[in-house]
Motif scaffolding. Structure first.
Motif, PDB file in Angstrom:
ATOM      1  N   THR A 268      18.710  -9.186  -6.846  1.00 45.65           N
ATOM      2  CA  THR A 268      19.953  -9.429  -7.578  1.00 45.65           C
ATOM      3  C   THR A 268      21.079  -8.551  -7.052  1.00 45.65           C
ATOM      4  O   THR A 268      20.927  -7.330  -6.956  1.00 45.65           O
ATOM      5  CB  THR A 268      19.743  -9.161  -9.081  1.00 45.65           C
ATOM      6  N   TYR A 269      22.232  -9.182  -6.752  1.00 50.99           N
ATOM      7  CA  TYR A 269      23.361  -8.490  -6.137  1.00 50.99           C
ATOM      8  C   TYR A 269      24.652  -8.771  -6.908  1.00 50.99           C
ATOM      9  O   TYR A 269      24.802  -9.822  -7.525  1.00 50.99           O
ATOM     10  CB  TYR A 269      23.558  -8.954  -4.687  1.00 50.99           C
ATOM     11  N   TYR A 270      25.580  -7.819  -6.837  1.00 48.17           N
ATOM     12  CA  TYR A 270      26.927  -8.001  -7.388  1.00 48.17           C
ATOM     13  C   TYR A 270      27.857  -8.322  -6.232  1.00 48.17           C
ATOM     14  O   TYR A 270      27.989  -7.538  -5.294  1.00 48.17           O
ATOM     15  CB  TYR A 270      27.397  -6.726  -8.095  1.00 48.17           C
ATOM     16  N   VAL A 271      28.512  -9.493  -6.302  1.00 52.84           N
ATOM     17  CA  VAL A 271      29.428  -9.902  -5.228  1.00 52.84           C
ATOM     18  C   VAL A 271      30.808 -10.254  -5.786  1.00 52.84           C
ATOM     19  O   VAL A 271      31.622 -10.869  -5.096  1.00 52.84           O
ATOM     20  CB  VAL A 271      28.863 -11.090  -4.421  1.00 52.84           C
ATOM     21  N   GLY A 272      31.061  -9.865  -7.032  1.00 54.54           N
ATOM     22  CA  GLY A 272      32.326 -10.185  -7.669  1.00 54.54           C
ATOM     23  C   GLY A 272      33.431  -9.217  -7.316  1.00 54.54           C
ATOM     24  O   GLY A 272      33.330  -8.410  -6.381  1.00 54.54           O
ATOM     25  N   VAL A 273      34.519  -9.310  -8.072  1.00 51.75           N
ATOM     26  CA  VAL A 273      35.667  -8.415  -7.894  1.00 51.75           C
ATOM     27  C   VAL A 273      35.639  -7.374  -9.009  1.00 51.75           C
ATOM     28  O   VAL A 273      34.741  -7.352  -9.847  1.00 51.75           O
ATOM     29  CB  VAL A 273      36.973  -9.223  -7.872  1.00 51.75           C
ATOM     30  N   GLY A 274      36.655  -6.499  -9.026  1.00 48.94           N
ATOM     31  CA  GLY A 274      36.601  -5.354  -9.929  1.00 48.94           C
ATOM     32  C   GLY A 274      36.521  -5.677 -11.402  1.00 48.94           C
ATOM     33  O   GLY A 274      35.874  -4.963 -12.165  1.00 48.94           O
TER      34      GLY A 274
ATOM     35  N   ALA B 271      34.771 -16.487 -10.585  1.00 50.58           N
ATOM     36  CA  ALA B 271      35.997 -15.701 -10.781  1.00 50.58           C
ATOM     37  C   ALA B 271      37.241 -16.584 -10.613  1.00 50.58           C
ATOM     38  O   ALA B 271      37.231 -17.762 -10.938  1.00 50.58           O
ATOM     39  CB  ALA B 271      36.009 -14.493  -9.860  1.00 50.58           C
ATOM     40  N   LEU B 272      38.331 -15.990 -10.117  1.00 48.78           N
ATOM     41  CA  LEU B 272      39.603 -16.691  -9.948  1.00 48.78           C
ATOM     42  C   LEU B 272      39.651 -17.440  -8.616  1.00 48.78           C
ATOM     43  O   LEU B 272      38.917 -17.084  -7.682  1.00 48.78           O
ATOM     44  CB  LEU B 272      40.754 -15.680  -9.968  1.00 48.78           C
ATOM     45  N   PRO B 273      40.540 -18.435  -8.479  1.00 49.83           N
ATOM     46  CA  PRO B 273      40.705 -19.056  -7.158  1.00 49.83           C
ATOM     47  C   PRO B 273      41.054 -18.034  -6.086  1.00 49.83           C
ATOM     48  O   PRO B 273      40.562 -18.105  -4.953  1.00 49.83           O
ATOM     49  CB  PRO B 273      41.854 -20.047  -7.379  1.00 49.83           C
ATOM     50  N   GLN B 274      41.888 -17.053  -6.437  1.00 47.27           N
ATOM     51  CA  GLN B 274      42.287 -16.028  -5.464  1.00 47.27           C
ATOM     52  C   GLN B 274      41.205 -14.975  -5.226  1.00 47.27           C
ATOM     53  O   GLN B 274      41.399 -14.069  -4.418  1.00 47.27           O
ATOM     54  CB  GLN B 274      43.606 -15.360  -5.891  1.00 47.27           C
ATOM     55  N   SER B 275      40.067 -15.118  -5.907  1.00 50.46           N
ATOM     56  CA  SER B 275      38.936 -14.211  -5.686  1.00 50.46           C
ATOM     57  C   SER B 275      37.973 -14.731  -4.623  1.00 50.46           C
ATOM     58  O   SER B 275      37.101 -13.992  -4.157  1.00 50.46           O
ATOM     59  CB  SER B 275      38.142 -14.006  -6.990  1.00 50.46           C
ATOM     60  N   VAL B 276      38.123 -16.002  -4.258  1.00 48.77           N
ATOM     61  CA  VAL B 276      37.136 -16.655  -3.391  1.00 48.77           C
ATOM     62  C   VAL B 276      36.963 -15.930  -2.056  1.00 48.77           C
ATOM     63  O   VAL B 276      35.829 -15.714  -1.593  1.00 48.77           O
ATOM     64  CB  VAL B 276      37.515 -18.138  -3.165  1.00 48.77           C
ATOM     65  N   ALA B 277      38.051 -15.541  -1.414  1.00 50.67           N
ATOM     66  CA  ALA B 277      37.948 -14.868  -0.113  1.00 50.67           C
ATOM     67  C   ALA B 277      37.118 -13.595  -0.221  1.00 50.67           C
ATOM     68  O   ALA B 277      36.266 -13.319   0.639  1.00 50.67           O
ATOM     69  CB  ALA B 277      39.342 -14.553   0.431  1.00 50.67           C
ATOM     70  N   ALA B 278      37.346 -12.810  -1.282  1.00 49.40           N
ATOM     71  CA  ALA B 278      36.599 -11.566  -1.461  1.00 49.40           C
ATOM     72  C   ALA B 278      35.130 -11.848  -1.743  1.00 49.40           C
ATOM     73  O   ALA B 278      34.238 -11.170  -1.203  1.00 49.40           O
ATOM     74  CB  ALA B 278      37.209 -10.745  -2.594  1.00 49.40           C
ATOM     75  N   ILE B 279      34.841 -12.841  -2.583  1.00 50.07           N
ATOM     76  CA  ILE B 279      33.449 -13.179  -2.911  1.00 50.07           C
ATOM     77  C   ILE B 279      32.700 -13.597  -1.654  1.00 50.07           C
ATOM     78  O   ILE B 279      31.587 -13.138  -1.391  1.00 50.07           O
ATOM     79  CB  ILE B 279      33.408 -14.299  -3.967  1.00 50.07           C
ATOM     80  N   GLU B 280      33.314 -14.459  -0.870  1.00 48.88           N
ATOM     81  CA  GLU B 280      32.656 -14.926   0.351  1.00 48.88           C
ATOM     82  C   GLU B 280      32.472 -13.778   1.341  1.00 48.88           C
ATOM     83  O   GLU B 280      31.433 -13.684   2.022  1.00 48.88           O
ATOM     84  CB  GLU B 280      33.466 -16.062   0.964  1.00 48.88           C
TER      85      GLU B 280
ATOM     86  N   GLN C  41      44.516  -6.899 -12.315  1.00 44.48           N
ATOM     87  CA  GLN C  41      43.453  -6.030 -12.828  1.00 44.48           C
ATOM     88  C   GLN C  41      42.077  -6.664 -12.608  1.00 44.48           C
ATOM     89  O   GLN C  41      41.139  -6.010 -12.175  1.00 44.48           O
ATOM     90  CB  GLN C  41      43.671  -5.770 -14.317  1.00 44.48           C
ATOM     91  N   TRP C  42      41.969  -7.947 -12.900  1.00 50.10           N
ATOM     92  CA  TRP C  42      40.695  -8.632 -12.712  1.00 50.10           C
ATOM     93  C   TRP C  42      40.297  -8.703 -11.240  1.00 50.10           C
ATOM     94  O   TRP C  42      39.121  -8.546 -10.900  1.00 50.10           O
ATOM     95  CB  TRP C  42      40.793 -10.058 -13.253  1.00 50.10           C
ATOM     96  N   ASN C  43      41.283  -8.953 -10.373  1.00 50.66           N
ATOM     97  CA  ASN C  43      40.978  -9.234  -8.970  1.00 50.66           C
ATOM     98  C   ASN C  43      41.041  -7.996  -8.079  1.00 50.66           C
ATOM     99  O   ASN C  43      41.093  -8.107  -6.864  1.00 50.66           O
ATOM    100  CB  ASN C  43      41.951 -10.303  -8.438  1.00 50.66           C
ATOM    101  N   ARG C  44      40.994  -6.826  -8.679  1.00 53.36           N
ATOM    102  CA  ARG C  44      41.063  -5.598  -7.873  1.00 53.36           C
ATOM    103  C   ARG C  44      39.824  -5.484  -6.975  1.00 53.36           C
ATOM    104  O   ARG C  44      38.758  -6.013  -7.298  1.00 53.36           O
ATOM    105  CB  ARG C  44      41.202  -4.373  -8.766  1.00 53.36           C
ATOM    106  N   PRO C  45      39.965  -4.801  -5.839  1.00 56.92           N
ATOM    107  CA  PRO C  45      38.853  -4.713  -4.881  1.00 56.92           C
ATOM    108  C   PRO C  45      37.609  -4.077  -5.487  1.00 56.92           C
ATOM    109  O   PRO C  45      37.687  -3.190  -6.344  1.00 56.92           O
ATOM    110  CB  PRO C  45      39.427  -3.833  -3.763  1.00 56.92           C
ATOM    111  N   GLN C  46      36.465  -4.552  -5.041  1.00 59.75           N
ATOM    112  CA  GLN C  46      35.180  -4.026  -5.494  1.00 59.75           C
ATOM    113  C   GLN C  46      34.158  -4.142  -4.371  1.00 59.75           C
ATOM    114  O   GLN C  46      34.020  -5.204  -3.758  1.00 59.75           O
ATOM    115  CB  GLN C  46      34.683  -4.807  -6.717  1.00 59.75           C
ATOM    116  N   GLN C  47      33.465  -3.073  -4.110  1.00 62.23           N
ATOM    117  CA  GLN C  47      32.414  -3.096  -3.091  1.00 62.23           C
ATOM    118  C   GLN C  47      31.194  -3.834  -3.629  1.00 62.23           C
ATOM    119  O   GLN C  47      30.790  -3.614  -4.776  1.00 62.23           O
ATOM    120  CB  GLN C  47      32.028  -1.659  -2.725  1.00 62.23           C
TER     121      GLN C  47
END
Length: 318
Positions: free
Chosen positions: A59-65, A84-93, A45-51
């Motif tokens: 100021t920008y939002y670069v996090g996950v859902g 965020a989470l370790p598994q969120s890093v790829a999406a953040i970058e 739920q935390w790591n769901r995709p987010q544009q």
């Protein structure tokens, strides 16, 4: 022919066969210890995709859902808030690159709280960008250890996270300056001992037009392990007055835009959705947002204390 003689062809086949496992092993990429997923019932739920999105000005939002990560663009580099989470890093970058920025331009990574859902990705992000990590002294202590402090209300129930060796400490009210932008640390302890919110002014252009006060708010929820009591317990007194002061101080912050560490705790998830749909005026602009956030969490604290007192009364009656 000697019984131990092999033709060149057979010898070649034999050697190739022997070398196949080593070739396959070499072709397997090594696991990155800093981005290995942390198993949590809330992780999906935390790591769901987010544009990603531009919230206002620089100021920008670069996090996950379900986990906020903010990016501040200055003329001298970038500031990232939370990981965020370790598994969120790829999406953040990926989000940072998608917005046209470079990872190596991140100069600072600020942390709200040393729980794995907000700081689990910081070690990898710092490694990949070369950025300096900054947190409160108690937050820095937990980040360096890779686990929550023993005084954390959720100690014993929070997973460990990749440790961050190099963390610079920042004082309450201290201002970090980069490229004309000043970000101020606001200690907001309660949810964790070292929780810190961050404030800055975001302008639409270099001339300083349409400037608004932005708050990246740490979690204020009174969540605790089953044995912990905010009203007093082993090793600590009544934490309720101090937690109330945190919420009251938060409500008084200059605040035109609130980005909460968990977007759904302040309605930022819905605001982000409407912003990306092109809603006007900007749904993030809400001068009541910080007061509402504080009041909502103070009501949760009231409910928590009432529950603790009821449990204590029942135990005394037995």
């Amino acid at each position: 022919m000697s019984p131990f003689f092999l033709s060149k062809t057979l010898l070649g086949i034999a050697l190739a066969t022997v070398s196949l496992p080593s070739i396959a092993q070499a072709a397997t990429p090594a696991l990155d210890p800093l981005t290995q997923p942390i198993a949590s019932p809330y992780a999906a739920q935390w790591n769901r995709p987010q544009q990603p999105a531009r919230i206002h000005g620089d100021t920008y939002y670069v996090g996950v859902g379900g986990l906020s990560v903010a990016l501040i663009h200055t003329r001298d580099g970038l500031i990232l808030i939370d990981g965020a989470l370790p598994q969120s890093v790829a999406a953040i970058e990926e989000h940072i690159l998608e917005l046209g920025f470079r990872l190596q331009d991140i100069k600072f990574i600020l942390n709200t709280e040393a729980h794995f859902d907000h700081s689990g990705g910081i070690a990898a992000l710092a490694r990949d960008s070369g950025a300096q990590v900054i947190a409160s002294p108690l937050g820095a202590q937990a980040l360096r250890a890779g686990r929550v402090l023993d005084t954390d209300p959720q100690a014993g129930e929070i997973d460990a996270m990749p440790a961050v060796a190099n963390v610079r400490e920042i004082a309450d009210g201290e201002t970090l300056r980069l490229g004309g932008v000043a970000v101020t640390a606001r200690y907001t302890p309660g949810h964790t001992p070292g929780s810190t919110s961050w404030t800055w002014v975001s302008c639409e252009d270099a001339e300083g037009r349409e400037c608004l006060n932005v708050v990246f708010g740490a979690s204020l929820t009174p969540v605790a392990a089953g044995h912990f009591h905010f009203s007093g317990g082993a090793g600590h007194g009544d934490m309720t007055p101090a937690f109330r002061r945190t919420m009251q101080d938060f409500a008084r912050l200059p605040c035109d835009i609130l980005i909460s560490a968990h977007p759904d705790h302040s309605g930022a998830d819905d605001k982000l959705k409407r912003l990306l749909e092109g809603a006007a005026p900007n749904p993030f602009i809400d001068t009541q947002a910080c007061r509402d956030y504080a009041a909502k969490n103070e009501a949760k604290l009231d409910a928590r204390i009432a529950k603790e007192k009821a449990a204590a009364g029942e135990a005394a009656a037995k």
